[in-house]
Scaffold this active site. Structure first.
Site, mmCIF file in Angstrom:
data_model
loop_
_atom_site.group_PDB
_atom_site.id
_atom_site.type_symbol
_atom_site.label_atom_id
_atom_site.label_comp_id
_atom_site.label_asym_id
_atom_site.label_seq_id
_atom_site.Cartn_x
_atom_site.Cartn_y
_atom_site.Cartn_z
ATOM 1 N N ARG A 159 17.257 26.650 61.404
ATOM 2 C CA ARG A 159 15.739 26.767 60.605
ATOM 3 C C ARG A 159 14.766 27.581 61.256
ATOM 4 N NH1 ARG A 159 18.573 22.525 61.875
ATOM 5 N NH2 ARG A 159 18.933 20.803 59.563
ATOM 6 N N GLU A 195 28.357 20.232 74.919
ATOM 7 C CA GLU A 195 28.957 19.110 75.597
ATOM 8 C C GLU A 195 30.396 18.928 75.674
ATOM 9 O OE1 GLU A 195 27.702 14.135 74.676
ATOM 10 O OE2 GLU A 195 27.059 15.191 73.804
#
Length: 255
Positions: free
Chosen positions: A142, A179
């Site tokens: 984006r 993560e």
């Protein structure tokens, strides 16, 4: 979800950084009447790098040192900017995406609103027009939406920062942790030169992994990163902390 208009987004107006709850007395809360409010059951949120929650407060943010300096320059007529409210109201919230319990911030509705989209670009251009920036680096994906119009407006080149195996030429890469596992950010060799001044742009900062990798990639080849900029910041994920002392500027904060 409740949204409140706080401060005008400009070179001279900022709000306290996210960790300022330890620094800011109650008298410095600058909220006006809520723009819109709704009530309902709250969802239990689980975050990862790309999860987004609905913005319920609006503010402009930069680094703590800039906040202290800019706050002294604030005047009463600079404390509101209707463009910030328009930008926030144009962001759609998608519940339970990409999985149950997540409130996803969808900027595609912002892009459909020509006034809000223009306001977003204008606010960034006003901030960076006179900062001698020669490179606008957009983070996939984006950042590719907001970066090019900003680059054109301030007379800078646009450099895409991409995920692995997306660029056809010779690349340099920077690995960063997720993560679970790792990923890489890549840039074409020769896209920038040592000594150039860069702005790194993305739509949102969450944990800060991709943004930090983009900054490190530029710094490795001798580029000075003037600032990182995002439309939205997710305060609870501490992405700003991951950037360290590197300045960050955002238009809308989500708590």
């Amino acid at each position: 979800m409740q949204r409140s208009l706080l401060l005008r987004c400009s070179n001279s107006i900022c709000l306290p950084p996210p960790n300022s709850h330890r620094l800011r007395p109650p008298s410095l809360k600058l909220q006006s009447a809520p723009i819109a409010a709704s009530s309902g059951a709250q969802l239990s949120l689980t975050f990862s790098q790309n999860y987004r929650t609905a913005p319920n407060r609006l503010r402009c943010s930069v680094s703590e040192s800039e906040w202290k300096q800019d706050r002294e320059m604030a005047t009463a007529d600079e404390q509101q900017d209707p463009r910030i409210a328009r930008i926030s109201s144009a962001i759609r919230v998608i519940p339970d995406f990409p999985k149950p319990g997540i409130m996803f911030q969808d900027i595609t509705t912002l892009l459909l609103d020509t006034k809000a989209f223009k306001d977003t670009i204008d606010l960034f251009v006003e901030r960076y027009r006179d900062k001698n920036i020669s490179v606008v680096a957009g983070v996939e994906a984006r950042g590719f939406i907001f970066g090019p119009p900003i680059a054109l407006a301030i007379g800078a080149k646009f450099v895409p920062m991409r995920k692995p195996n997306k660029l056809p030429g010779e690349v340099i890469s920077e690995e960063y942790s997720l993560e679970y596992g790792t990923d890489k950010m890549e840039m074409h060799v020769g896209a920038v030169e040592a000594g150039e001044r860069a702005l790194v742009i993305d739509d949102l900062i969450a944990t800060g992994g991709t943004l930090c990798a983009a900054v490190k990639l530029l710094e490795r080849v001798g580029v000075h990163v003037v600032e990182c900029a995002c439309v939205i910041e997710l305060l609870g994920l501490k992405g700003r902390e991951r950037l360290g002392d590197r300045p960050l500027f955002v238009l809308v904060n989500s708590t």
